[in-house]
Write a protein that holds these residues in place. Structure first.
Motif, short mmCIF file in Angstrom:
data_model
loop_
_atom_site.label_atom_id
_atom_site.label_comp_id
_atom_site.label_asym_id
_atom_site.label_seq_id
_atom_site.Cartn_x
_atom_site.Cartn_y
_atom_site.Cartn_z
N VAL A 228 37.80 81.94 100.97
CA VAL A 228 37.62 81.74 99.52
C VAL A 228 36.52 82.67 99.00
CG1 VAL A 228 37.02 80.07 97.73
CG2 VAL A 228 38.41 79.36 99.67
N LEU A 229 35.46 82.87 99.76
CA LEU A 229 34.39 83.77 99.33
C LEU A 229 34.90 85.18 99.08
CD1 LEU A 229 31.39 82.85 101.65
CD2 LEU A 229 31.32 82.91 99.15
N VAL A 230 35.76 85.65 99.97
CA VAL A 230 36.22 87.04 99.91
C VAL A 230 37.34 87.23 98.88
CG1 VAL A 230 37.36 88.87 101.25
CG2 VAL A 230 35.49 87.56 102.26
N LYS A 231 38.22 86.25 98.77
CA LYS A 231 39.44 86.44 97.97
C LYS A 231 39.35 85.89 96.55
CE LYS A 231 42.49 86.51 102.00
NZ LYS A 231 43.63 85.85 102.68
N THR A 232 38.28 85.17 96.22
CA THR A 232 38.15 84.61 94.87
C THR A 232 36.73 84.85 94.35
OG1 THR A 232 37.29 82.39 95.41
CG2 THR A 232 39.68 82.73 95.66
N GLU A 233 36.53 84.52 93.10
CA GLU A 233 35.20 84.59 92.50
C GLU A 233 34.65 83.20 92.23
OE1 GLU A 233 35.42 87.06 89.06
OE2 GLU A 233 35.91 88.88 90.18
N LYS A 234 35.19 82.21 92.90
CA LYS A 234 34.74 80.83 92.72
C LYS A 234 33.25 80.72 93.05
CE LYS A 234 37.47 77.43 93.81
NZ LYS A 234 38.25 76.39 94.52
N PRO A 235 32.47 80.02 92.24
CA PRO A 235 31.04 79.85 92.53
C PRO A 235 30.80 79.22 93.90
CG PRO A 235 31.53 79.13 90.29
CD PRO A 235 32.86 79.39 90.96
N VAL A 236 29.73 79.65 94.54
CA VAL A 236 29.42 79.16 95.88
C VAL A 236 29.27 77.64 95.90
CG1 VAL A 236 27.67 79.17 97.71
CG2 VAL A 236 28.38 81.32 96.65
N ALA A 237 28.66 77.09 94.87
CA ALA A 237 28.49 75.64 94.81
C ALA A 237 29.83 74.93 94.83
CB ALA A 237 27.70 75.24 93.57
N ASP A 238 30.81 75.47 94.07
CA ASP A 238 32.14 74.85 94.01
C ASP A 238 32.85 74.95 95.36
OD1 ASP A 238 31.63 74.33 91.39
OD2 ASP A 238 32.99 75.85 90.57
N ILE A 239 32.67 76.08 96.04
CA ILE A 239 33.28 76.22 97.37
C ILE A 239 32.73 75.16 98.31
CG2 ILE A 239 33.52 77.74 99.38
CD1 ILE A 239 33.31 80.12 97.46
N GLY A 240 31.43 74.98 98.28
CA GLY A 240 30.81 73.98 99.13
C GLY A 240 31.30 72.57 98.83
N PHE A 241 31.37 72.23 97.55
CA PHE A 241 31.84 70.89 97.17
C PHE A 241 33.30 70.69 97.58
CE2 PHE A 241 28.41 71.00 93.76
CZ PHE A 241 27.59 70.11 94.44
N ASP A 242 34.14 71.73 97.39
CA ASP A 242 35.56 71.63 97.77
C ASP A 242 35.72 71.40 99.26
OD1 ASP A 242 36.23 72.02 95.14
OD2 ASP A 242 36.85 74.11 95.37
N LEU A 243 34.78 71.91 100.04
CA LEU A 243 34.85 71.75 101.50
C LEU A 243 34.15 70.48 101.98
CD1 LEU A 243 34.24 75.44 102.65
CD2 LEU A 243 36.38 74.14 102.79
N GLY A 244 33.67 69.67 101.04
CA GLY A 244 33.11 68.38 101.42
C GLY A 244 31.62 68.35 101.64
N PHE A 245 30.90 69.42 101.30
CA PHE A 245 29.45 69.42 101.46
C PHE A 245 28.79 68.75 100.26
CE2 PHE A 245 30.89 72.84 104.19
CZ PHE A 245 30.11 72.66 105.33
N SER A 246 27.71 68.06 100.50
CA SER A 246 27.09 67.24 99.46
C SER A 246 26.33 68.07 98.43
CB SER A 246 26.13 66.22 100.09
OG SER A 246 25.12 66.88 100.86
N SER A 247 25.95 69.30 98.77
CA SER A 247 25.23 70.15 97.82
C SER A 247 25.38 71.60 98.23
CB SER A 247 23.74 69.78 97.78
OG SER A 247 23.11 70.12 99.01
N GLN A 248 25.04 72.51 97.32
CA GLN A 248 25.11 73.93 97.63
C GLN A 248 24.12 74.28 98.74
OE1 GLN A 248 24.87 76.62 94.31
NE2 GLN A 248 24.34 78.38 95.58
N SER A 249 22.96 73.68 98.74
CA SER A 249 21.96 74.00 99.76
C SER A 249 22.43 73.60 101.16
CB SER A 249 20.63 73.32 99.43
OG SER A 249 20.75 71.92 99.42
N VAL A 250 23.11 72.46 101.26
CA VAL A 250 23.64 72.03 102.56
C VAL A 250 24.72 73.00 103.04
CG1 VAL A 250 24.90 70.21 103.77
CG2 VAL A 250 23.09 69.61 102.17
#
Length: 273
Positions: A228-250
């Motif tokens: 997702v990082l390479v193929k989209t421009e989705k914000p990093v925070a959204d990628i983390g949340f979509d993958l089940g992480f509780s916050s961007q920092s985690v």
């Protein structure tokens, strides 16, 4: 801080030049993995139970799903490495008689011819020139390393390959994890769905695959995050949340401990072929 100097994604997999000065957690990849020291202080990598020095006189080959971790020799300046992640389907299409990637030895001495191929390929990746020829160069380098790893009898017969999973309960648990991998997935629930107690599930999963359920899940999470990082421009925070992480920092800590750098730094260096 470790950083990616150049990252290319393509049908072959990934080719990356890293400057590494921080250790990695134990991790694994679905792809075959070749690691070449280019310059700076030597490091070391442990593949399964095999300790391997990373220097300019040898290369390290990691079979798909083999657990490994990296430790730098210099925690300040670090060292430069060319790292290849080899897609198994791409490898099969060009490999004569090889059904899957299984290297003969983990640590192999570089021949002068292979060393020249390593330097030439690294220069192409670094300069981002003649990319139309990069696939051909990678094929030549990967095939040469594969053949060299088998030049003398090695230990590959004992190296676990994930395709060898035979127990139907572990095959079911793998399917459950792959259908919806997320950092918040409950592996105890997966064990229950597969009809196994927690201790039996962890023991059987490792004996069948060579990796723990947690390591398998982490590998899937890393694959999806990188994709997702390479193929989209989705914000990093959204990628983390979509993958089940509780916050961007985690999510960022998880990514950095497995890749050696923050997701924003990886995205900045990555290019698609």
């Amino acid at each position: 801080m470790s950083r990616a100097i150049a990252v290319f994604h393509g049908c072959f997999g990934r080719a990356t030049i890293y400057q590494l000065n921080r250790p990695f957690n134990v991790h694994a990849h679905r792809e075959g993995h070749l690691i070449f020291h280019l310059g700076g202080a030597d490091g070391n990598i442990t593949v399964g139970d095999t300790f391997c020095p990373l220097s300019s006189t040898s290369f390290v080959a990691v079979c798909p799903w083999e657990p490994h971790n990296f430790v730098p020799g210099d925690l300040d300046e670090g060292a430069l490495f060319l790292v290849l992640y080899v897609n198994q389907e791409w490898f099969r299409r060009g490999a004569s008689g090889a059904a899957r990637i299984r290297f003969g030895r983990t640590l192999t001495e570089r021949s002068s011819a292979i060393d020249r191929e390593i330097r030439r390929t690294a220069a192409m990746v670094y300069s981002a020139q003649a990319l139309g020829e990069l696939d051909r160069e990678l094929r030549g380098l990967i095939d040469a390393c594969y053949a060299e790893s088998w030049r003398r009898p090695g230990e590959a017969a004992e190296r676990r390959i994930l395709e060898a999973v035979t127990d139907f309960r572990i095959r079911k648990s793998i399917r459950l994890i792959e259908e919806g991998p997320g950092a918040d997935i409950a592996l105890d629930d997966v064990a229950r769905e597969a009809g196994l107690s927690r201790p039996h599930f962890y023991k059987l999963f490792r004996s069948q695959t060579g990796v723990t359920p947690n390591l398998y899940l982490n590998t899937l999470l890393m694959e999806r995050a990188i994709d997702v990082l390479v193929k989209t421009e989705k914000p990093v925070a959204d990628i983390g949340f979509d993958l089940g992480f509780s916050s961007q920092s985690v999510f960022t800590r998880f990514f950095a401990s497995n890749v050696g750098m923050a997701p924003t730094d990886y995205r900045r260096a990555a290019q698609l072929l």
